[in-house]
Motif scaffolding. Structure first.
Motif, PDB file in Angstrom:
ATOM      1  N   THR A  11       0.825  -1.112  -0.071  1.00  0.00           N
ATOM      2  CA  THR A  11       0.080  -0.205   0.081  1.00  0.00           C
ATOM      3  C   THR A  11       0.822   1.154   0.012  1.00  0.00           C
ATOM      4  O   THR A  11       0.401   2.201  -0.703  1.00  0.00           O
ATOM      5  CB  THR A  11      -0.975   0.068   1.154  1.00  0.00           C
ATOM      6  N   GLU A  12       1.988   1.071   0.687  1.00  0.00           N
ATOM      7  CA  GLU A  12       2.941   2.416   0.786  1.00  0.00           C
ATOM      8  C   GLU A  12       3.455   2.784  -0.325  1.00  0.00           C
ATOM      9  O   GLU A  12       3.693   4.056  -0.772  1.00  0.00           O
ATOM     10  CB  GLU A  12       4.033   2.205   1.707  1.00  0.00           C
ATOM     11  N   VAL A  13       3.366   1.946  -1.489  1.00  0.00           N
ATOM     12  CA  VAL A  13       3.953   2.668  -3.091  1.00  0.00           C
ATOM     13  C   VAL A  13       2.988   3.556  -3.589  1.00  0.00           C
ATOM     14  O   VAL A  13       3.405   4.436  -4.173  1.00  0.00           O
ATOM     15  CB  VAL A  13       4.126   1.282  -3.724  1.00  0.00           C
ATOM     16  N   TYR A  14       1.590   3.074  -3.390  1.00  0.00           N
ATOM     17  CA  TYR A  14       0.921   4.042  -3.904  1.00  0.00           C
ATOM     18  C   TYR A  14      -0.019   5.075  -2.774  1.00  0.00           C
ATOM     19  O   TYR A  14      -1.104   5.716  -3.343  1.00  0.00           O
ATOM     20  CB  TYR A  14      -0.330   3.265  -4.973  1.00  0.00           C
ATOM     21  N   GLU A  15       0.321   5.093  -1.721  1.00  0.00           N
ATOM     22  CA  GLU A  15      -0.346   5.745  -0.771  1.00  0.00           C
ATOM     23  C   GLU A  15      -0.368   7.294  -0.910  1.00  0.00           C
ATOM     24  O   GLU A  15       0.740   7.876  -1.262  1.00  0.00           O
ATOM     25  CB  GLU A  15       0.387   5.313   0.814  1.00  0.00           C
ATOM     26  N   HIS A  16      -1.367   7.977  -0.843  1.00  0.00           N
ATOM     27  CA  HIS A  16      -1.495   9.463  -0.922  1.00  0.00           C
ATOM     28  C   HIS A  16      -1.004  10.171   0.223  1.00  0.00           C
ATOM     29  O   HIS A  16      -1.457   9.745   1.238  1.00  0.00           O
ATOM     30  CB  HIS A  16      -3.083   9.964  -1.375  1.00  0.00           C
ATOM     31  N   PRO A  17      -0.172  11.197   0.160  1.00  0.00           N
ATOM     32  CA  PRO A  17       0.379  11.761   1.370  1.00  0.00           C
ATOM     33  C   PRO A  17      -0.560  12.429   2.200  1.00  0.00           C
ATOM     34  O   PRO A  17      -0.453  12.514   3.418  1.00  0.00           O
ATOM     35  CB  PRO A  17       1.331  12.920   0.804  1.00  0.00           C
ATOM     36  N   ARG A 181      -9.801   8.005   0.267  1.00  0.00           N
ATOM     37  CA  ARG A 181     -10.292   7.783  -1.035  1.00  0.00           C
ATOM     38  C   ARG A 181      -9.355   7.989  -2.072  1.00  0.00           C
ATOM     39  O   ARG A 181      -9.174   7.304  -3.288  1.00  0.00           O
ATOM     40  CB  ARG A 181     -11.821   8.580  -1.271  1.00  0.00           C
ATOM     41  N   PHE A 182      -8.272   9.128  -1.901  1.00  0.00           N
ATOM     42  CA  PHE A 182      -7.335   9.429  -2.835  1.00  0.00           C
ATOM     43  C   PHE A 182      -6.224   8.048  -3.163  1.00  0.00           C
ATOM     44  O   PHE A 182      -5.907   7.870  -3.909  1.00  0.00           O
ATOM     45  CB  PHE A 182      -6.510  10.617  -2.294  1.00  0.00           C
ATOM     46  N   THR A 183      -6.090   7.495  -2.033  1.00  0.00           N
ATOM     47  CA  THR A 183      -5.193   6.095  -2.130  1.00  0.00           C
ATOM     48  C   THR A 183      -6.036   5.177  -2.825  1.00  0.00           C
ATOM     49  O   THR A 183      -5.549   4.385  -3.529  1.00  0.00           O
ATOM     50  CB  THR A 183      -4.673   5.801  -0.536  1.00  0.00           C
ATOM     51  N   ALA A 184      -7.244   4.794  -2.503  1.00  0.00           N
ATOM     52  CA  ALA A 184      -7.888   3.829  -2.900  1.00  0.00           C
ATOM     53  C   ALA A 184      -8.298   4.110  -4.330  1.00  0.00           C
ATOM     54  O   ALA A 184      -8.309   3.112  -5.092  1.00  0.00           O
ATOM     55  CB  ALA A 184      -9.342   3.585  -2.310  1.00  0.00           C
ATOM     56  N   ASP A 185      -8.386   5.389  -4.845  1.00  0.00           N
ATOM     57  CA  ASP A 185      -8.634   5.552  -6.464  1.00  0.00           C
ATOM     58  C   ASP A 185      -7.345   5.126  -6.986  1.00  0.00           C
ATOM     59  O   ASP A 185      -7.516   4.983  -8.243  1.00  0.00           O
ATOM     60  CB  ASP A 185      -8.837   7.196  -6.484  1.00  0.00           C
ATOM     61  N   ARG A 186      -6.148   5.263  -6.502  1.00  0.00           N
ATOM     62  CA  ARG A 186      -4.842   5.132  -7.036  1.00  0.00           C
ATOM     63  C   ARG A 186      -4.957   3.633  -7.321  1.00  0.00           C
ATOM     64  O   ARG A 186      -4.457   3.217  -8.276  1.00  0.00           O
ATOM     65  CB  ARG A 186      -3.609   5.624  -6.106  1.00  0.00           C
ATOM     66  N   ALA A 187      -5.144   2.983  -6.455  1.00  0.00           N
ATOM     67  CA  ALA A 187      -5.336   1.464  -6.531  1.00  0.00           C
ATOM     68  C   ALA A 187      -6.374   1.009  -7.548  1.00  0.00           C
ATOM     69  O   ALA A 187      -6.322   0.142  -8.275  1.00  0.00           O
ATOM     70  CB  ALA A 187      -5.701   0.716  -5.112  1.00  0.00           C
ATOM     71  N   LEU A 261      -5.596  12.795 -11.284  1.00  0.00           N
ATOM     72  CA  LEU A 261      -5.007  13.237 -12.501  1.00  0.00           C
ATOM     73  C   LEU A 261      -3.717  13.819 -11.998  1.00  0.00           C
ATOM     74  O   LEU A 261      -2.381  13.623 -12.927  1.00  0.00           O
ATOM     75  CB  LEU A 261      -5.743  14.295 -13.222  1.00  0.00           C
ATOM     76  N   LYS A 262      -3.242  14.423 -10.969  1.00  0.00           N
ATOM     77  CA  LYS A 262      -2.099  14.978 -10.532  1.00  0.00           C
ATOM     78  C   LYS A 262      -1.188  13.704 -10.367  1.00  0.00           C
ATOM     79  O   LYS A 262      -0.037  13.826 -10.740  1.00  0.00           O
ATOM     80  CB  LYS A 262      -2.325  15.523  -9.043  1.00  0.00           C
ATOM     81  N   TRP A 263      -1.517  12.640  -9.744  1.00  0.00           N
ATOM     82  CA  TRP A 263      -0.660  11.308  -9.738  1.00  0.00           C
ATOM     83  C   TRP A 263      -0.207  10.964 -10.968  1.00  0.00           C
ATOM     84  O   TRP A 263       0.947  10.717 -11.094  1.00  0.00           O
ATOM     85  CB  TRP A 263      -1.545  10.328  -8.934  1.00  0.00           C
ATOM     86  N   VAL A 264      -1.049  10.970 -12.033  1.00  0.00           N
ATOM     87  CA  VAL A 264      -0.725  10.566 -13.345  1.00  0.00           C
ATOM     88  C   VAL A 264       0.344  11.545 -13.848  1.00  0.00           C
ATOM     89  O   VAL A 264       1.445  11.021 -14.338  1.00  0.00           O
ATOM     90  CB  VAL A 264      -1.966  10.196 -14.065  1.00  0.00           C
ATOM     91  N   SER A 266       2.381  13.339 -12.580  1.00  0.00           N
ATOM     92  CA  SER A 266       3.804  13.271 -11.705  1.00  0.00           C
ATOM     93  C   SER A 266       4.662  12.157 -12.251  1.00  0.00           C
ATOM     94  O   SER A 266       5.778  12.272 -12.114  1.00  0.00           O
ATOM     95  CB  SER A 266       3.433  13.143 -10.296  1.00  0.00           C
ATOM     96  N   GLY A 267       3.938  11.367 -13.174  1.00  0.00           N
ATOM     97  CA  GLY A 267       4.932  10.020 -13.410  1.00  0.00           C
ATOM     98  C   GLY A 267       4.786   9.038 -12.720  1.00  0.00           C
ATOM     99  O   GLY A 267       5.205   7.914 -13.173  1.00  0.00           O
ATOM    100  N   ASP A 268       4.321   9.055 -11.411  1.00  0.00           N
ATOM    101  CA  ASP A 268       4.358   7.932 -10.453  1.00  0.00           C
ATOM    102  C   ASP A 268       3.677   6.699 -10.860  1.00  0.00           C
ATOM    103  O   ASP A 268       4.078   5.554 -10.883  1.00  0.00           O
ATOM    104  CB  ASP A 268       3.948   8.539  -9.089  1.00  0.00           C
ATOM    105  N   TYR A 269       2.306   7.091 -11.534  1.00  0.00           N
ATOM    106  CA  TYR A 269       1.521   6.036 -12.060  1.00  0.00           C
ATOM    107  C   TYR A 269       2.385   5.221 -13.087  1.00  0.00           C
ATOM    108  O   TYR A 269       2.447   3.930 -13.011  1.00  0.00           O
ATOM    109  CB  TYR A 269       0.322   6.412 -12.499  1.00  0.00           C
ATOM    110  N   GLN A 270       2.774   5.804 -13.906  1.00  0.00           N
ATOM    111  CA  GLN A 270       3.268   5.239 -15.133  1.00  0.00           C
ATOM    112  C   GLN A 270       4.625   4.472 -14.781  1.00  0.00           C
ATOM    113  O   GLN A 270       5.138   3.414 -15.152  1.00  0.00           O
ATOM    114  CB  GLN A 270       3.820   6.455 -16.286  1.00  0.00           C
ATOM    115  N   ASN A 271       5.521   4.972 -13.841  1.00  0.00           N
ATOM    116  CA  ASN A 271       6.567   4.184 -13.327  1.00  0.00           C
ATOM    117  C   ASN A 271       6.131   2.767 -12.562  1.00  0.00           C
ATOM    118  O   ASN A 271       6.956   1.817 -12.769  1.00  0.00           O
ATOM    119  CB  ASN A 271       7.261   5.073 -12.188  1.00  0.00           C
ATOM    120  N   LEU A 272       4.821   2.873 -12.006  1.00  0.00           N
ATOM    121  CA  LEU A 272       4.334   1.668 -11.327  1.00  0.00           C
ATOM    122  C   LEU A 272       3.946   0.730 -12.489  1.00  0.00           C
ATOM    123  O   LEU A 272       4.496  -0.701 -12.328  1.00  0.00           O
ATOM    124  CB  LEU A 272       3.343   2.020 -10.352  1.00  0.00           C
ATOM    125  N   ILE A 273       3.548   1.266 -13.487  1.00  0.00           N
ATOM    126  CA  ILE A 273       3.222   0.394 -14.622  1.00  0.00           C
ATOM    127  C   ILE A 273       4.198  -0.427 -15.340  1.00  0.00           C
ATOM    128  O   ILE A 273       4.340  -1.518 -15.466  1.00  0.00           O
ATOM    129  CB  ILE A 273       2.340   1.147 -15.483  1.00  0.00           C
TER     130      ILE A 273
END
Length: 297
Positions: A11-17, A181-187, A261-264, A266-273
């Motif tokens: 969870t920590e990998v995609y957890e919203h601050p 919910r921000f964290t759960a949306d990332r998941a 959208l901010k997470w996307v 930032s490039g973090d989402y693509q890095n995880l993919i």
């Protein structure tokens, strides 16, 4: 094209601050351990679980295979094991989903969710819900759902209703639920692996039926989400912000889309993919955003 499965995902990998900060504030409230103890004593976890299995329809491979397939796929992508049971709830006029049961988690979706959402959108919704299980969020989530009842049950104790209000537990709890919910949306996005799908799923969660989804409504929603910033909240007083977030059951779809959208971006989402590790600097940059901890002095 097969979706990436995140074996060993934490969870920590995609957890919203904001989620992390709000959770720290919640766990600092001195009355929380006592209240959780009371909830356990009253057997509320078991009661919620029994309400589900005694009322809703258990989803299987034979009765609702499309729901079962999407749910199992989301669980496999996010490395959820064992896979919880899934239930179908009656219609409510809007999409509703839930995850309950600290000791034996179950996930549910209502009739509108089944009828309104495509397979890929179901992946987003189920990814959101199983993230609550994966992150061990259910104890606090359930506490919020039964808070009015619990307050009445313990009002005669030395804790009392006044103690709850004085300790700011409700404010901290509802604030954290919105932030979580921000964290759960990332998941959810990691489960469906398509930003456009996540956006349309959020729009439908906000109450917009499929027949109203077109290029113009989607584009305008994205523009609205991108224009929503933390500064919108900064214009409000602390008391006003507090009461607005006590409406935690609202879908808050525009705000959630904004953060996703901010997470996307930032490039973090693509890095995880792509299987890359998140850089420390990226995480620190997010931490420097405006603080949504309304309990801070």
């Amino acid at each position: 094209m097969a979706r990436k499965e995140f074996t060993g995902l934490k969870t920590e990998v995609y957890e919203h601050p904001f989620d992390r900060k709000a959770l720290v504030s919640l766990e600092r409230t001195p009355v929380l351990p006592l209240l959780l103890k009371k909830v356990n004593e009253y057997g509320i976890d078991k009661l919620l679980w029994m309400q589900i299995i005694g009322n809703d329809f258990k989803v299987t491979t034979s009765n609702f295979p499309h729901l079962n397939d999407a749910f199992v796929e989301a669980c496999k992508i996010l490395d959820i094991a064992p896979i919880p049971e899934l239930y179908l709830q009656r219609g409510t006029g809007y999409i509703k989903a839930y995850a309950v049961g600290v000791n034996k988690p179950v996930v549910g979706i209502n009739l509108e969710g089944m009828e309104w959402l495509s397979h890929n959108e179901l992946l987003f919704l189920f990814g959101h819900q199983v993230a609550l299980i994966k992150g061990k969020y259910l104890a606090y989530q359930q506490l919020a759902s039964v808070m009015p009842i619990v307050k009445n049950l313990i009002s005669s104790t030395t804790l009392g209703l006044g103690g709850l209000a004085a300790n700011g537990l409700e404010i901290a709890l509802y604030n954290w639920i919105v932030m979580a919910r921000f964290t759960a949306d990332r998941a959810g996005l990691l489960a469906c692996q398509n930003v456009d799908v996540a956006i349309t799923a959020l729009m439908k969660l906000g109450g917009l039926p499929d027949e109203y989804l077109n290029e113009d409504t989607i584009d305008d929603f994205v523009k609205q989400a991108r224009s929503f910033t933390v500064s919108n909240l900064n214009r409000l007083g602390q008391l006003t912000k507090t009461f607005s977030f006590m409406e935690y059951q609202l879908p808050w779809t525009v705000m959630r889309a904004s953060e996703l959208l901010k997470w996307v971006d930032s490039g973090d989402y693509q890095n995880l993919i792509q299987g890359k590790e998140l850089g420390t600097q990226q995480i620190e940059t997010q931490e420097d955003d405006e603080d949504w901890d309304f309990l801070a002095g």
